[in-house]
Write an enzyme that holds these catalytic residues in place. Structure first.
Site, PDB file in Angstrom:
ATOM      1  N   ASP A   8       7.492  42.450  34.778  1.00 20.46           N
ATOM      2  CA  ASP A   8       6.781  43.614  35.298  1.00 20.46           C
ATOM      3  C   ASP A   8       6.819  44.684  34.203  1.00 20.46           C
ATOM      4  OD1 ASP A   8       9.322  44.728  35.387  1.00 20.46           O
ATOM      5  OD2 ASP A   8       9.273  45.220  37.523  1.00 20.46           O
ATOM      6  N   CYS A  65      12.476  41.794  34.636  1.00 22.22           N
ATOM      7  CA  CYS A  65      12.101  43.041  35.316  1.00 22.22           C
ATOM      8  C   CYS A  65      13.183  44.062  34.979  1.00 22.22           C
ATOM      9  CB  CYS A  65      11.879  42.835  36.817  1.00 22.22           C
ATOM     10  SG  CYS A  65      13.346  42.501  37.808  1.00 22.22           S
ATOM     11  N   THR A  67      15.973  45.030  36.552  1.00 19.70           N
ATOM     12  CA  THR A  67      17.324  44.514  36.780  1.00 19.70           C
ATOM     13  C   THR A  67      17.413  42.997  36.715  1.00 19.70           C
ATOM     14  OG1 THR A  67      16.847  44.382  39.141  1.00 19.70           O
ATOM     15  CG2 THR A  67      17.888  46.418  38.348  1.00 19.70           C
ATOM     16  N   HIS A  98      25.306  22.766  36.104  1.00 19.59           N
ATOM     17  CA  HIS A  98      25.669  22.459  37.499  1.00 19.59           C
ATOM     18  C   HIS A  98      24.522  22.609  38.486  1.00 19.59           C
ATOM     19  CE1 HIS A  98      30.302  23.112  36.948  1.00 19.59           C
ATOM     20  NE2 HIS A  98      29.779  22.319  36.033  1.00 19.59           N
ATOM     21  N   HIS A 134      27.004  17.004  41.359  1.00 24.07           N
ATOM     22  CA  HIS A 134      26.019  18.071  41.129  1.00 24.07           C
ATOM     23  C   HIS A 134      24.648  17.679  41.639  1.00 24.07           C
ATOM     24  CE1 HIS A 134      29.025  20.285  39.067  1.00 24.07           C
ATOM     25  NE2 HIS A 134      29.101  19.444  38.039  1.00 24.07           N
TER      26      HIS A 134
END
Ligand code: RB5
Length: 159
Positions: A8, A65, A67, A98, A134
């Site tokens: 963004d 973005c 955060t 994993h 996994h």
């Protein structure tokens, strides 16, 4: 690998620097925007990039973005996408080994460009360890995301 790159407005400056870096690592980059610092909505970019991975148009998505939170949530709305918001390389590495992540999100207002590059280099080079443990857990995530209604994943057994 074919990497789709998206951000963004808050991640735009970092994305711009990351595109040539990812190319320099030997990957093919498709930048789907945004292409300026003008305000846009992160869900659109996270969703579109994740759809490119889900449909096989790209192998991996790298998202930025402010955060890393909003755009990772948008990516995870797509079935088959496992996106993690990373602030350091250890999480990025383990998310591949994993969790077989196929998308990664970064906070352009949280981490610096050198940390972002280190995370990306680590993440793109790492492989899913596979193995029964996994693989079964990742398969459980896929089964759950295929049944988004609460209670629909009745096969869940905790042992
Ligand atoms: C945009 O201001 C900001 O909210 C966005 O980039 C992101 O941090 C959301 O999670």
């Amino acid at each position: 690998m074919r990497v789709v790159l998206a951000s963004d407005h808050a991640g735009y400056a970092m994305k711009k620097e990351l595109a040539p870096y990812i190319t320099s690592l030997g990957h093919e980059v498709t930048d789907i925007g945004t292409y300026s610092s003008e305000s846009v909505h992160y869900p659109m970019y996270g969703r579109l990039a994740a759809e490119k991975v889900a449909t096989g148009d790209a192998d991996r998505a790298i998202l930025v973005c402010g955060t890393g939170i909003g755009i990772s949530l948008a990516a995870n709305s797509v079935q088959g996408i496992r996106c993690v918001n990373c602030t350091e390389p250890y999480t990025a590495l383990l998310s591949r080994q994993h969790n077989n992540t196929n998308a990664i999100a970064l906070g352009g207002r949280v981490i610096g460009i050198e940390m972002a590059k280190m995370i990306i280099e680590t993440w793109l080079a790492a492989n899913f360890e596979g193995g029964q443990r996994h693989t079964m857990r990742v398969d459980m995530l896929t089964a759950m995301s295929d049944k988004p209604v609460p209670g629909a994943y009745s096969a869940l057994e905790i042992s």
